[in-house]
Structures are given as structure tokens and as C-alpha cells.
Design a protein around this motif. Structure first.
Motif, mmCIF file in Angstrom:
data_model
loop_
_atom_site.group_PDB
_atom_site.id
_atom_site.type_symbol
_atom_site.label_atom_id
_atom_site.label_comp_id
_atom_site.label_asym_id
_atom_site.label_seq_id
_atom_site.Cartn_x
_atom_site.Cartn_y
_atom_site.Cartn_z
ATOM 1 N N LYS B 303 0.826 -1.220 0.000
ATOM 2 C CA LYS B 303 0.000 0.000 0.000
ATOM 3 C C LYS B 303 0.859 1.268 0.000
ATOM 4 O O LYS B 303 0.357 2.362 -0.233
ATOM 5 C CB LYS B 303 -0.921 0.001 1.236
ATOM 6 C CG LYS B 303 -1.990 -1.074 1.169
ATOM 7 C CD LYS B 303 -2.713 -1.220 2.497
ATOM 8 C CE LYS B 303 -3.695 -2.396 2.426
ATOM 9 N NZ LYS B 303 -4.276 -2.705 3.752
ATOM 10 N N ILE B 304 2.127 1.113 0.308
ATOM 11 C CA ILE B 304 3.050 2.254 0.331
ATOM 12 C C ILE B 304 3.800 2.293 -1.003
ATOM 13 O O ILE B 304 4.450 1.314 -1.380
ATOM 14 C CB ILE B 304 4.006 2.146 1.535
ATOM 15 C CG1 ILE B 304 3.188 2.316 2.818
ATOM 16 C CG2 ILE B 304 5.121 3.180 1.457
ATOM 17 C CD1 ILE B 304 3.956 2.060 4.079
ATOM 18 N N THR B 305 3.664 3.427 -1.696
ATOM 19 C CA THR B 305 4.267 3.490 -3.036
ATOM 20 C C THR B 305 5.737 3.888 -2.983
ATOM 21 O O THR B 305 6.483 3.596 -3.908
ATOM 22 C CB THR B 305 3.498 4.467 -3.944
ATOM 23 O OG1 THR B 305 3.526 5.760 -3.325
ATOM 24 C CG2 THR B 305 2.055 4.024 -4.129
ATOM 25 N N LEU B 333 11.871 9.639 8.329
ATOM 26 C CA LEU B 333 11.613 8.945 7.068
ATOM 27 C C LEU B 333 10.301 9.461 6.503
ATOM 28 O O LEU B 333 9.508 10.088 7.207
ATOM 29 C CB LEU B 333 11.616 7.429 7.260
ATOM 30 C CG LEU B 333 10.642 6.778 8.235
ATOM 31 C CD1 LEU B 333 9.292 6.571 7.579
ATOM 32 C CD2 LEU B 333 11.191 5.421 8.664
ATOM 33 N N THR B 334 10.108 9.247 5.219
ATOM 34 C CA THR B 334 8.839 9.643 4.600
ATOM 35 C C THR B 334 8.257 8.457 3.845
ATOM 36 O O THR B 334 8.985 7.593 3.346
ATOM 37 C CB THR B 334 9.010 10.822 3.615
ATOM 38 O OG1 THR B 334 9.935 10.457 2.588
ATOM 39 C CG2 THR B 334 9.503 12.073 4.320
ATOM 40 N N ILE B 335 6.913 8.429 3.808
ATOM 41 C CA ILE B 335 6.226 7.404 3.008
ATOM 42 C C ILE B 335 5.210 8.108 2.117
ATOM 43 O O ILE B 335 4.687 9.167 2.470
ATOM 44 C CB ILE B 335 5.512 6.339 3.883
ATOM 45 C CG1 ILE B 335 4.564 6.987 4.917
ATOM 46 C CG2 ILE B 335 6.523 5.441 4.562
ATOM 47 C CD1 ILE B 335 3.713 5.972 5.681
ATOM 48 N N ARG B 336 4.962 7.507 0.950
ATOM 49 C CA ARG B 336 3.932 8.022 0.044
ATOM 50 C C ARG B 336 2.874 6.951 -0.145
ATOM 51 O O ARG B 336 3.174 5.764 -0.206
ATOM 52 C CB ARG B 336 4.555 8.437 -1.294
ATOM 53 C CG ARG B 336 5.487 9.623 -1.127
ATOM 54 C CD ARG B 336 6.089 10.065 -2.435
ATOM 55 N NE ARG B 336 5.074 10.624 -3.321
ATOM 56 C CZ ARG B 336 5.338 11.070 -4.550
ATOM 57 N NH1 ARG B 336 6.567 11.026 -5.018
ATOM 58 N NH2 ARG B 336 4.371 11.576 -5.293
ATOM 59 N N LEU B 337 1.595 7.403 -0.217
ATOM 60 C CA LEU B 337 0.489 6.450 -0.201
ATOM 61 C C LEU B 337 -0.424 6.556 -1.404
ATOM 62 O O LEU B 337 -1.491 5.936 -1.436
ATOM 63 C CB LEU B 337 -0.311 6.645 1.097
ATOM 64 C CG LEU B 337 0.446 6.138 2.326
ATOM 65 C CD1 LEU B 337 0.199 7.000 3.539
ATOM 66 C CD2 LEU B 337 0.095 4.690 2.615
ATOM 67 N N GLY B 338 -0.071 7.334 -2.400
ATOM 68 C CA GLY B 338 -0.872 7.364 -3.633
ATOM 69 C C GLY B 338 -1.806 8.555 -3.748
ATOM 70 O O GLY B 338 -2.096 9.020 -4.833
ATOM 71 N N SER B 339 -2.316 9.044 -2.600
ATOM 72 C CA SER B 339 -3.179 10.237 -2.648
ATOM 73 C C SER B 339 -3.201 10.892 -1.274
ATOM 74 O O SER B 339 -2.884 10.260 -0.262
ATOM 75 C CB SER B 339 -4.607 9.861 -3.047
ATOM 76 O OG SER B 339 -5.232 9.156 -1.984
ATOM 77 N N LYS B 340 -3.597 12.184 -1.261
ATOM 78 C CA LYS B 340 -3.712 12.909 0.010
ATOM 79 C C LYS B 340 -4.744 12.216 0.908
ATOM 80 O O LYS B 340 -4.538 12.094 2.117
ATOM 81 C CB LYS B 340 -4.130 14.353 -0.279
ATOM 82 C CG LYS B 340 -4.295 15.204 0.963
ATOM 83 C CD LYS B 340 -4.703 16.617 0.609
ATOM 84 C CE LYS B 340 -4.991 17.426 1.860
ATOM 85 N NZ LYS B 340 -5.440 18.789 1.548
ATOM 86 N N SER B 413 -4.057 -1.110 7.750
ATOM 87 C CA SER B 413 -5.013 -2.195 7.474
ATOM 88 C C SER B 413 -6.368 -1.639 7.029
ATOM 89 O O SER B 413 -7.148 -2.336 6.384
ATOM 90 C CB SER B 413 -5.168 -3.095 8.702
ATOM 91 O OG SER B 413 -5.863 -2.393 9.709
ATOM 92 N N GLY B 414 -6.645 -0.380 7.357
ATOM 93 C CA GLY B 414 -7.923 0.222 6.952
ATOM 94 C C GLY B 414 -7.958 0.623 5.479
ATOM 95 O O GLY B 414 -9.016 0.980 4.957
ATOM 96 N N LEU B 415 -6.795 0.629 4.835
ATOM 97 C CA LEU B 415 -6.745 1.018 3.412
ATOM 98 C C LEU B 415 -7.003 -0.193 2.542
ATOM 99 O O LEU B 415 -6.521 -1.285 2.831
ATOM 100 C CB LEU B 415 -5.365 1.550 3.038
ATOM 101 C CG LEU B 415 -4.917 2.920 3.509
ATOM 102 C CD1 LEU B 415 -3.578 3.246 2.890
ATOM 103 C CD2 LEU B 415 -5.936 3.991 3.186
ATOM 104 N N GLU B 416 -7.780 0.027 1.482
ATOM 105 C CA GLU B 416 -7.993 -1.085 0.538
ATOM 106 C C GLU B 416 -6.728 -1.298 -0.287
ATOM 107 O O GLU B 416 -5.896 -0.427 -0.411
ATOM 108 C CB GLU B 416 -9.216 -0.820 -0.374
ATOM 109 C CG GLU B 416 -9.106 0.439 -1.248
ATOM 110 C CD GLU B 416 -9.285 1.743 -0.478
ATOM 111 O OE1 GLU B 416 -9.084 2.789 -1.080
ATOM 112 O OE2 GLU B 416 -9.586 1.749 0.737
#
Lengths: 69, 416
Positions: B303-305, B333-340, B413-416
Motif C-alpha cells: 500500500k506504500i508506493t 523517514l517519509t512514506i507516500r500512499l498514492g493520494s492525500k 489495514s484500513g486502506l484497501e
């Protein structure tokens, strides 16, 4: 010998004294933080051991702590 | 005091060991505005800098001086000035170096507050800045003009997490007779002795790792002693070098800038930083270990891009991380998730991790930087600073790492 230190006449034992020894003899606080000017010329720290002062010389101890310039 | 001591010993013993008056082992808090002298002449001597002493706590204070001495020892420098905040520290350093018509070259990935200072404050005072990519040494070189007074970088950029090649940048600076100003807030002097890599001025936001508990605000400017101020391009520093020799920069910063602009550090805050320094080394080790473990966990999450962490194998500047910080990548550290929306959903589901603007705290903190610290920047400026709408910045704390990972696991876990 008589040296003028920070504008006041001071009697120091001997004929010549290095700046390093003068800092010790005068019990100068925080000697690592002091700049020393001899007869108007600021010394490099590496010159403290080799620079001798004697009768009639003018020495200024300068801290960068104080308020004025 | 021994200059031969290792970091953790200096952090505990340098600058203050015991109070000569009472034997107190913690530095006393000199909560006073002024210091009285027996005669008018005695006060005048201290004011003129002819005798060591304190006059007024805006200028200097014994508790603050103890911190300055300890921090100077940790950086192997020649002098330091503590200020009310990290921003006050970098402002004071740049104000000492620059005047109207001058120019700076800085990394485009600097902390948002520093970028605002350069873009919005110094620019209105006639000091311009050229921003360049931190990894492009040639760009720094070609941006230098006769008006340039310094190069300004962060050792690790916040939140871009790019790494400065200090040796190369110092060479560019010194070839052009200008100092290298480095902000080592994210690394601290525990991970890198910036002096050894050529830095001339080190700035640290002490409220981060040095305080370590997110309990106060402060900053410090240190002169490493590398730069020959007698040949400074900055007229103010050159003027001070006549009287103060190698102390020209610290003298000008204190006696010209800080004394007259007033962003002094409060004695109580200096006390908190003295306490923080004592455990800085072991805390930073733990921060780094936890951050690496969390980064490795994130790397395996579909889920983490994108995961960015300087200590992660595969970071573009891993060689610099190895050389300069012995492989340790700090706490950020930074993580990106695809959208705000996905980034917000993960943040809002966190139970232990706090949503807060600080970093370097014992507690793990997360922030959506695009909508907070960088909200006033254009998309182009944000991207140059490594800030994206779907990015979360995480300051990894020193809790048990399995609990940090577990909190992110349940939030993801709440993210599809």
C-alpha cells in the motif's frame, strides 16, 4: 617590568614574558576565549607562546562576551 | 575538560562539571536579568569585553554559557551562541554574514521555515538566494557570484531526506572564499562532526534531538574554526576580525546581531538542553535503529508506493551516508500512499503515534507536510523540496519498535 594591561599599569616579574605566561600570571578567566592585542596588533592564538612582552608594552585582553563593540 | 574525550563523555562533562559555589552536579539556572558589580569601573570592563563576566541575560548568562561551552566542545569548534529557536539561530548566522545587495546559494530541499526566511524575509532586506538541487555540486559552483556570502545546506534535508556531500561543498566554498553554513539538526554532532568534513558554521535546532522530549525550543550557532575570517567577503566579519581575530564570526554574531536583535535563549531552556545533551548519543542510536526497522517494514508494504530513508539500502546517496554518518540514517523517514486522502486516512487511524509538527522527540510523530509546513508553497517549490500531497513525514521515536510498527500496521489495514 611595567606593562599596561587593559589600560591600567601592572607590574610583572621578570624582563620579558610570553603572552601565554602572562595569561597565567594575571589569572585571566577563560583563557581559551580571550583575544589578545599587543601594542595595537591582534595576535593569532599560535603566537601566544612565541610573542614576548616587556616594559612599556600595551596589552589588551578582549572577550567576545561583552555588550559593546 | 579534555578535548580528547569521546562524544558521550563530552556530552556529560564538557562546559560544566560541578558548581564551584555549592557542588551542585546539575548546572544551576541563573534566573536573573542582570549581574551587579562592586564598582562602576568593574562593570565597564566587562561591558567593554576587557574582563570575563556577564552583564545582562540578553547578552550572556552563566547557564546559557555552560550550554554554549558544552556544545562548542561537541562540535570541536571555537565558540557558540545559543538562541531562542532554531530559526533565530540560522537568522542570526545569515544576518552576521550578509547585508543589502548580498547573495546566498542554498539547497532547494531546505526546511520550509528556512525557505520562508530566505524567500520572504531576507529577500525584502535586499539579500537574494539562488536555490539549487543539493546533489548538484556544479550548480552550487555556477550559482556563486561576487556578491555571494555563503552556501547554506542541511546535512540531511527535511523532509526531502537528501544528503549533503559536505567535503565537495566545502571545497566549492573555500575555492571562492566563502563559508559553508550547515544545519545539522537531523544528524546532530553525534552522527557527524561537520568540522571534519569542512563545514565552517554549524546551526542546530536544539528543540529537536538535543532536548529529546519535545519540551522546549532553542537553537545554536557554532563556529568550527575552519574559516579564515581575516579574508572574509563579509564586511562586518572582516571589521570584527581586526579586533577579535579568529573569534570574528562569533563576536560579530553575538555583539552586533544577537545583542541588538534580542533573540536570546532563556536560562531554563539552556538547563533543559544541558540535560538533553547528556543522553543524546544513546537516544540517537535508538532513533536510528528504530527508523531503519520501520523503513524496512514499510518497504514490504504494497500500500506504500515509496519509502525514503537515508539509512535504507538503495537510497541514492548511500555512499555519503556510509562515509559521513557511518551508515546511520537518522530518525526521519517519509512514506507516500498514492493520494492525500489515503495519507490522511492512515494518519487519522494512528492510535499511539502523534500528529505533530515537531521531530526528534522521544515520541513517534507524523505530519502531512504539504498541507502544513509547506502549505504556502507552489507545487513546483514543494516538489523541489521533496514534498508531495500523498507524503507523510515520520519522526521515529525511541519507543519499543514493535509497538511503532504495530500502530502503522493497524492504521494501514484500513486502506484497501
Amino acid at each position: 617590568m611595567e606593562i599596561t594591561i587593559n589600560g591600567d599599569k601592572a607590574t610583572v616579574d621578570g624582563v620579558k614574558i610570553s603572552v601565554s605566561d602572562l595569561l597565567k600570571a594575571r589569572n585571566v578567566d577563560m583563557p581559551d576565549m580571550v583575544s589578545v592585542e599587543v601594542n595595537g596588533t591582534i595576535l593569532e592564538r599560535s603566537e601566544f607562546d612565541s610573542t614576548q612582552v616587556g616594559d612599556g608594552d600595551e596589552v589588551e585582553f578582549l572577550y567576545f562576551m561583552g555588550g559593546g563593540r | 575538560m579534555s578535548s580528547q574525550w569521546s562524544f558521550n563523555t563530552k556530552a556529560i562533562h564538557s562546559g560544566f562539571d560541578r558548581d564551584p559555589a555549592t557542588g551542585a552536579t546539575s548546572v544551576p539556572i541563573y534566573q536573573t536579568a542582570s549581574f551587579s558589580y562592586p564598582t562602576a569601573g568593574a562593570l565597564a570592563d566587562v561591558f567593554a569585553g576587557r574582563k570575563y563576566g556577564h552583564v545582562y541575560s540578553r547578552i550572556s548568562n552563566p547557564t546559557v554559557s555552560a550550554l554554549e561551552a558544552r556544545y562548542t566542545a561537541l562540535e570541536s569548534g571555537i565558540g557558540a551562541i545559543a538562541l531562542a529557536s532554531g530559526m533565530a539561530a540560522i537568522s542570526a548566522a545569515l544576518e552576521a554574514l550578509c547585508e543589502v545587495g548580498d547573495h546566498l546559494v542554498a539547497s532547494s530541499g531546505l526546511f520550509g521555515g528556512t525557505l520562508h526566511l530566505l524567500k520572504e524575509v531576507l529577500s525584502r532586506r535586499g539579500i537574494t538566494t539562488t536555490l539549487v538541487d543539493l546533489s548538484d555540486i556544479d550548480a552550487f559552483k555556477s550559482a556563486i557570484t561576487p556578491a555571494t556570502k555563503a552556501i547554506v545546506v542541511e546535512v540531511i534535508g527535511n523532509p526531502k531526506l537528501d544528503v549533503a556531500d559536505l567535503k565537495s561543498l566545502a571545497a566549492v566554498c573555500h575555492d571562492n572564499g566563502i563559508p559553508l553554513v550547515v544545519d545539522n539538526t537531523l544528524t546532530t554532532s553525534f552522527l557527524i562532526n561537520a568540522k571534519q568534513w569542512g563545514a565552517d558554521i554549524v546551526v542546530n535546532c536544539l528543540g529537536k534531538f538535543v532536548a529529546g522530549n519535545g519540551n522546549t525550543i532553542g537553537g545554536i550557532v557554532v563556529d568550527t574554526g575552519n574559516f579564515d575570517w581575516a579574508n572574509s567577503r563579509s564586511p562586518l566579519i572582516k571589521e570584527f576580525s581586526v579586533k577579535f581575530g579568529k573569534f570574528a564570526f562569533v563576536a560579530a554574531t553575538r555583539k552586533h546581531v544577537v545583542v541588538n536583535t534580542g533573540a536570546c535563549m532563556a536560562p531554563f531552556n539552556a538547563y533543559l538542553f544541558m540535560m538533553g545533551l547528556e543522553s543524546l548519543g544513546i537516544r540517537v542510536e535508538r532513533h536510528c535503529d528504530n527508523a531503519l526497522a520501520l523503513a524496512l517494514y514499510f518497504q514490504n508494504q504494497s500500500k506504500i508506493t515509496e519509502v525514503r530513508y537515508p539509512g535504507l539500502p538503495g537510497h541514492q546517496q548511500m555512499a555519503l551516508v556510509q562515509d559521513q554518518f557511518d551508515g546511520r540514517g537518522g530518525a526521519l523517514l517519509t512514506i507516500r500512499l498514492g493520494s492525500k486522502d489515503r495519507a490522511y486516512r492512515v494518519m487519522n487511524a494512528l492510535k499511539m503515534v502523534s500528529i505533530a509538527a515537531n521531530l526528534g522527540d522521544a515520541k513517534t510523530l507524523g505530519i502531512h507536510v504539504a498541507s502544513t509546513i509547506y502549505r504556502d508553497f507552489t507545487d513546483e517549490e514543494r516538489h523541489a523540496a521533496g514534498v508531495y500531497d500523498d507524503l507523510i513525514r515520520i519522526s521515529v521515536g525511541i519507543e519499543a519498535v514493535q509497538d511503532i510498527i504495530a500502530d502503522f500496521e493497524q492504521a494501514l489495514s484500513g486502506l484497501e
